[in-house]
Design a protein around this motif. Structure first.
Motif, PDB file in Angstrom:
ATOM      1  N   ARG A 215       0.827  -1.204   0.000  1.00 21.75           N
ATOM      2  CA  ARG A 215       0.000   0.000   0.000  1.00 21.75           C
ATOM      3  C   ARG A 215       0.859   1.251   0.000  1.00 21.75           C
ATOM      4  O   ARG A 215       0.565   2.233  -0.654  1.00 21.75           O
ATOM      5  CB  ARG A 215      -0.917   0.001   1.216  1.00 21.75           C
ATOM      6  N   LYS A 216       1.993   1.200   0.732  1.00 16.27           N
ATOM      7  CA  LYS A 216       2.898   2.362   0.747  1.00 16.27           C
ATOM      8  C   LYS A 216       3.401   2.628  -0.680  1.00 16.27           C
ATOM      9  O   LYS A 216       3.525   3.770  -1.114  1.00 16.27           O
ATOM     10  CB  LYS A 216       4.100   2.094   1.655  1.00 16.27           C
ATOM     11  N   LEU A 217       3.639   1.523  -1.438  1.00 14.51           N
ATOM     12  CA  LEU A 217       4.142   1.681  -2.810  1.00 14.51           C
ATOM     13  C   LEU A 217       3.137   2.424  -3.680  1.00 14.51           C
ATOM     14  O   LEU A 217       3.500   3.227  -4.528  1.00 14.51           O
ATOM     15  CB  LEU A 217       4.416   0.306  -3.434  1.00 14.51           C
ATOM     16  N   PHE A 218       1.831   2.171  -3.425  1.00  9.82           N
ATOM     17  CA  PHE A 218       0.819   2.838  -4.254  1.00  9.82           C
ATOM     18  C   PHE A 218       0.866   4.347  -4.076  1.00  9.82           C
ATOM     19  O   PHE A 218       0.695   5.101  -5.029  1.00  9.82           O
ATOM     20  CB  PHE A 218      -0.573   2.293  -3.934  1.00  9.82           C
ATOM     21  N   ASN A 219       1.144   4.796  -2.860  1.00 17.12           N
ATOM     22  CA  ASN A 219       1.279   6.252  -2.639  1.00 17.12           C
ATOM     23  C   ASN A 219       2.369   6.790  -3.551  1.00 17.12           C
ATOM     24  O   ASN A 219       2.188   7.779  -4.259  1.00 17.12           O
ATOM     25  CB  ASN A 219       1.667   6.524  -1.185  1.00 17.12           C
ATOM     26  N   ARG A 220       3.511   6.076  -3.536  1.00 20.77           N
ATOM     27  CA  ARG A 220       4.667   6.534  -4.311  1.00 20.77           C
ATOM     28  C   ARG A 220       4.370   6.460  -5.820  1.00 20.77           C
ATOM     29  O   ARG A 220       4.691   7.364  -6.568  1.00 20.77           O
ATOM     30  CB  ARG A 220       5.862   5.637  -3.988  1.00 20.77           C
ATOM     31  N   LEU A 221       3.704   5.371  -6.236  1.00 22.86           N
ATOM     32  CA  LEU A 221       3.406   5.196  -7.664  1.00 22.86           C
ATOM     33  C   LEU A 221       2.588   6.365  -8.190  1.00 22.86           C
ATOM     34  O   LEU A 221       2.782   6.823  -9.307  1.00 22.86           O
ATOM     35  CB  LEU A 221       2.620   3.898  -7.886  1.00 22.86           C
ATOM     36  N   SER A 222       1.683   6.845  -7.359  1.00 20.43           N
ATOM     37  CA  SER A 222       0.831   7.960  -7.795  1.00 20.43           C
ATOM     38  C   SER A 222       1.704   9.154  -8.203  1.00 20.43           C
ATOM     39  O   SER A 222       1.361   9.881  -9.121  1.00 20.43           O
ATOM     40  CB  SER A 222      -0.099   8.402  -6.652  1.00 20.43           C
ATOM     41  N   GLU A 223       2.833   9.320  -7.521  1.00 26.49           N
ATOM     42  CA  GLU A 223       3.713  10.453  -7.850  1.00 26.49           C
ATOM     43  C   GLU A 223       4.672  10.094  -8.991  1.00 26.49           C
ATOM     44  O   GLU A 223       4.988  10.920  -9.834  1.00 26.49           O
ATOM     45  CB  GLU A 223       4.542  10.870  -6.632  1.00 26.49           C
ATOM     46  N   GLU A 224       5.112   8.859  -9.023  1.00 25.71           N
ATOM     47  CA  GLU A 224       6.139   8.427  -9.970  1.00 25.71           C
ATOM     48  C   GLU A 224       5.630   8.298 -11.405  1.00 25.71           C
ATOM     49  O   GLU A 224       6.310   8.661 -12.342  1.00 25.71           O
ATOM     50  CB  GLU A 224       6.605   7.034  -9.587  1.00 25.71           C
ATOM     51  N   LEU A 225       4.416   7.723 -11.577  1.00 27.36           N
ATOM     52  CA  LEU A 225       3.980   7.352 -12.920  1.00 27.36           C
ATOM     53  C   LEU A 225       3.465   8.562 -13.692  1.00 27.36           C
ATOM     54  O   LEU A 225       2.895   9.471 -13.108  1.00 27.36           O
ATOM     55  CB  LEU A 225       2.897   6.277 -12.843  1.00 27.36           C
ATOM     56  N   PRO A 226       3.694   8.553 -15.008  1.00 23.46           N
ATOM     57  CA  PRO A 226       3.249   9.686 -15.832  1.00 23.46           C
ATOM     58  C   PRO A 226       1.739   9.683 -16.078  1.00 23.46           C
ATOM     59  O   PRO A 226       1.223  10.588 -16.725  1.00 23.46           O
ATOM     60  CB  PRO A 226       4.008   9.477 -17.144  1.00 23.46           C
ATOM     61  N   VAL A 227       1.059   8.653 -15.585  1.00 24.52           N
ATOM     62  CA  VAL A 227      -0.401   8.614 -15.747  1.00 24.52           C
ATOM     63  C   VAL A 227      -1.033   8.437 -14.372  1.00 24.52           C
ATOM     64  O   VAL A 227      -0.406   7.910 -13.459  1.00 24.52           O
ATOM     65  CB  VAL A 227      -0.851   7.436 -16.647  1.00 24.52           C
ATOM     66  N   SER A 228      -2.281   8.892 -14.216  1.00 18.87           N
ATOM     67  CA  SER A 228      -2.962   8.727 -12.933  1.00 18.87           C
ATOM     68  C   SER A 228      -3.417   7.278 -12.774  1.00 18.87           C
ATOM     69  O   SER A 228      -3.928   6.682 -13.711  1.00 18.87           O
ATOM     70  CB  SER A 228      -4.210   9.628 -12.865  1.00 18.87           C
TER      71      SER A 228
END
Ligand code: FAD
Length: 159
Positions: A54-67
């Protein structure tokens, strides 16, 4: 599951190749409900892995070029019988020992939060927002470019 693994490997500079017989995320990963639900996880390693994910999902939201449309909504697991409620009391205590914030609500308390719940239920286990989440389309971007950062993805040759 393979695309996120390839993505995180690529982020660590490891070249990864994904071979996919269908289209990217054409299996259950692209069809599932997209819940990152912690309460359904057994206390111990199963729950700890889910909490790290779940912590990774927070980061993914910022990292990925798409929502990835990730939102933390909290989670409620309804309990039907008094017997299940007793079992859930033990289960929730063990989940708390693993680090999950979860509370047991009697049916009056659960209906204050979710008025549509049936009065015939025994209650619910509730984990507040920030502790459980939901996201959609986690996989498609990982393979969309067929050539992500440091990785390659091969699917069927387009007709
Ligand atoms: C209805 C439903 C709802 C769910 N809801 C949730 C949820 O809310 N939250 C949650 O965490 N989990 C949920 N799950 C579980 C989750 O979807 C799966 O655990 C996860 O997606 C499995 O990922 P996977 O990569 O192992 O399999 P898949 O996503 O199915 O990927 C397997 C891929 O392998 C490809 N493939 C198969 N054979 C070959 C081959 N020989 N060569 C090359 N490629 C091949 C397939 O085309 C497919 O794309 C749900 C599952 C279902 C069915």
């Amino acid at each position: 599951m393979v695309l996120p693994v390839a993505y995180h490997l690529a982020r660590r500079g490891v070249r990864a190749t994904v071979l996919e017989k269908g289209d990217m995320a054409s299996g259950s990963s692209g069809a599932c409900d997209g819940l990152v639900l912690l309460q359904s996880k057994r206390p111990g390693i199963h729950l700890r892995l889910a909490m790290e994910s779940r912590k990774l999902f927070n980061r993914l939201s910022e990292e990925l070029p798409v929502s990835i449309e990730y939102r933390c909504s909290g989670g409620m697991v309804v309990i039907e019988t008094a017997e299940e409620f007793r079992a859930m009391e033990r289960y929730a205590e063990e989940q708390k020992e693993t680090g999950l914030e979860v509370a047991l609500l009697d049916i009056a308390g659960a209906r204050r939060m979710e008025p549509e719940l049936s009065e015939s239920l025994a209650g619910a286990a509730y984990s507040p927002p920030g502790r459980a989440g939901e996201s959609h389309c986690p996989d498609p971007w990982f393979g969309s470019g067929r050539q992500g950062p440091g990785g390659r993805a091969y699917g069927p040759t387009p007709k």
